[in-house]
Design a protein around this motif. Sequence first.
Motif, short mmCIF file in Angstrom:
data_model
loop_
_atom_site.label_atom_id
_atom_site.label_comp_id
_atom_site.label_asym_id
_atom_site.label_seq_id
_atom_site.Cartn_x
_atom_site.Cartn_y
_atom_site.Cartn_z
N LEU A 127 0.88 -1.15 -0.16
CA LEU A 127 0.03 -0.08 0.07
C LEU A 127 0.91 1.37 0.11
N MET A 131 0.63 4.11 -2.72
CA MET A 131 0.51 5.63 -2.23
C MET A 131 1.74 6.45 -2.86
N LEU A 177 -5.60 5.13 -7.61
CA LEU A 177 -5.27 4.30 -6.56
C LEU A 177 -5.85 2.89 -6.63
N ALA A 178 -7.15 2.89 -7.01
CA ALA A 178 -7.86 1.64 -7.08
C ALA A 178 -6.85 0.79 -8.10
N LEU A 181 -3.79 -0.38 -6.63
CA LEU A 181 -3.99 -1.59 -5.72
C LEU A 181 -4.29 -2.75 -6.63
N THR A 182 -5.26 -2.69 -7.64
CA THR A 182 -5.59 -3.99 -8.44
C THR A 182 -4.37 -4.62 -9.09
N ILE A 186 -3.55 -5.90 -3.94
CA ILE A 186 -3.83 -5.56 -2.64
C ILE A 186 -5.34 -5.55 -2.39
N VAL A 187 -5.70 -6.28 -1.28
CA VAL A 187 -7.28 -6.51 -1.20
C VAL A 187 -7.45 -5.84 0.48
N ASP B 42 -14.63 1.11 -7.15
CA ASP B 42 -13.29 1.78 -6.73
C ASP B 42 -13.51 2.32 -5.26
N LEU B 45 -13.13 -0.42 -2.63
CA LEU B 45 -11.86 -0.96 -2.41
C LEU B 45 -10.91 0.14 -1.77
N VAL B 46 -11.05 1.27 -2.53
CA VAL B 46 -10.29 2.49 -1.85
C VAL B 46 -10.46 2.77 -0.37
N VAL B 49 -9.60 -0.32 2.05
CA VAL B 49 -7.95 -0.37 2.22
C VAL B 49 -7.48 1.14 3.16
N GLU B 53 -6.09 0.98 6.77
CA GLU B 53 -4.82 1.45 7.09
C GLU B 53 -4.93 2.52 8.21
#
Lengths: 199, 171
Positions: A127, A131, A177-178, A181-182, A186-187, B42, B45-46, B49, B53
């Motif tokens: 992550l 970022m 970001l999506a 992550l994909t 990352i899940v 989206d 998911l975002v 996550v 965090e």
Amino acid sequence: MTLSDIDRIGATATDAIDALQMDEDTFRAFYDRTARGVWAYLSRTTGDRRLADDLLQETYYRFLRASGSYADDAHRRNYLFRIATNLVHDHRRRRQPERFEAVADHDPPAPDTTGDVAARTARRIDLARAMDRLKPRERDLLWLAYAQGSSHEEIASSLGLKTGSIKGLLFRARRRLASLLTDRGIVPATEEKEHRGHE
Amino acid sequence: MGTSECVREAEVLDAVVSGRWPAAAGEGDLRRHAIECPVCADVALVARVLRDERHEAWRDAHVPAAGHVWWRATIRARAESARAAARPITLAQGLGGACAAGVCAALIGLTWPSVAQSLSWVGAALSWGGRMDVLTLAGSALQQTLWPILVPVGICVVLMPLALYLVLSDE
């Protein structure tokens, strides 16, 4: 310097405490409500927990010295995040663009006795790398919107942007970001636990 | 409505923020929608996550105690205010020092003709050799012509340390 000068300076120094915008009890209560959130924001937008420690102190100092009037606690909190954001931006301007390092690189997090530490750490590093690929403002936007749960008005106030522009900026940042992550597979942690539960 | 937004976006976010996503009963329809809708996918998911965090960050956060932050802020506020209050005093001291130095320079300038005359006296005395007692000559020279030098030099000796003290006393 004469004795009267020293007296005058001493009196000014005492006045300085009165000039802080809160008394100690009010500050303590406000700090206890907000400090963790501000620290989390600072550490995740700078990627450096030690820097976050320093900026946290500076954020509250500037907040105390500011002569603002606030409608409510939310307004006060937005102003606090605005100071934090400005400090992060100042830091970015002074230095080369920093890498968004996984926080675990600086200082190991407290031992986790409840879950899979290795998987959690790996996910956090992934992550952090995702970022790192975002623009600083995108990081700020996403953190405030989805981690902090701020409204568009609050985000606009914290970042010094127009409320009307937040939706579009947020959409683009979220899309970026999506897809990162994909791409990295990352899940969310909760989903990971679910998968483990089914296996 | 463009492809950048969806009417159910807020619903999805609310479900994530309140912890109802993805397992809660009654959210099946919303989940099916999020699979088909790229915007809501989206968001889900975002948001998930970053919420995870945030929980991690809160758990890692070892913020200093409120009392400690307050104490440091008050010390810093006092120091900054004292510095700000001392600034005009330092400025006045600097001006005083500059004025004293100026007065000294003016006095030296005024008395310079007498100094030059005294120097010529000394030169003349040395060229006479043994014909005249040099000490006697020097004594009379001091009495008659060197006093205009001694006065400004004396003023400088008194004023310069005072001026230096006033200027440098902050350090």
